[in-house]
Design a protein around this motif. Sequence first.
Motif, PDB file in Angstrom:
ATOM      1  N   PRO A 196      36.093  36.831  44.759  1.00 34.36           N
ATOM      2  CA  PRO A 196      35.436  37.552  43.654  1.00 34.36           C
ATOM      3  C   PRO A 196      34.807  36.569  42.678  1.00 34.36           C
ATOM      4  O   PRO A 196      35.359  35.483  42.420  1.00 34.36           O
ATOM      5  N   ARG A 197      33.672  36.939  42.152  1.00 35.43           N
ATOM      6  CA  ARG A 197      32.985  36.072  41.206  1.00 35.43           C
ATOM      7  C   ARG A 197      33.716  36.121  39.864  1.00 35.43           C
ATOM      8  O   ARG A 197      34.191  37.169  39.452  1.00 35.43           O
ATOM      9  N   GLY A 219      34.398  36.612  36.064  1.00 30.41           N
ATOM     10  CA  GLY A 219      33.749  37.444  35.057  1.00 30.41           C
ATOM     11  C   GLY A 219      33.358  38.802  35.559  1.00 30.41           C
ATOM     12  O   GLY A 219      32.963  39.664  34.788  1.00 30.41           O
ATOM     13  N   THR A 220      33.455  39.054  36.865  1.00 26.72           N
ATOM     14  CA  THR A 220      33.123  40.357  37.434  1.00 26.72           C
ATOM     15  C   THR A 220      34.418  41.130  37.643  1.00 26.72           C
ATOM     16  O   THR A 220      35.345  40.611  38.263  1.00 26.72           O
ATOM     17  N   PRO A 221      34.486  42.358  37.131  1.00 25.63           N
ATOM     18  CA  PRO A 221      35.718  43.131  37.342  1.00 25.63           C
ATOM     19  C   PRO A 221      35.903  43.471  38.801  1.00 25.63           C
ATOM     20  O   PRO A 221      34.953  43.766  39.527  1.00 25.63           O
ATOM     21  N   ALA A 222      37.150  43.414  39.267  1.00 29.04           N
ATOM     22  CA  ALA A 222      37.466  43.705  40.671  1.00 29.04           C
ATOM     23  C   ALA A 222      37.351  45.196  40.912  1.00 29.04           C
ATOM     24  O   ALA A 222      37.667  46.013  40.056  1.00 29.04           O
ATOM     25  N   ARG A 223      36.894  45.560  42.104  1.00 30.69           N
ATOM     26  CA  ARG A 223      36.790  46.976  42.463  1.00 30.69           C
ATOM     27  C   ARG A 223      38.164  47.463  42.883  1.00 30.69           C
ATOM     28  O   ARG A 223      38.820  46.865  43.731  1.00 30.69           O
TER      29      ARG A 223
END
Length: 82
Positions: free
Chosen positions: A73-74, A76-80
């Motif tokens: 996961p990148r 700063g990106t919220p996890a799905r």
Amino acid sequence: MQVMVRDNNVDQALRVLKKRLQREGVFREMKLRKYYEKPSEARVREKAEAVRRSRKAARKQAIREGLIAAPKPRPGTPARGR
């Protein structure tokens, strides 16, 4: 396509409408029909889209079977949460 407006909240209804149109592929269709596309170009584009779809499906299948690692996961990106 219909969207119900609740409590005179037109902004939310517009957001819902745009999301539905996006999911149906209306915007992509409008973009494609803006200019004439030769039949040979359409065949090439459709073939490329099919290859892209099949590669994506194969990659997902390989991740599910554990043959390849899932992408990290990148930051700063919220996890799905599925």
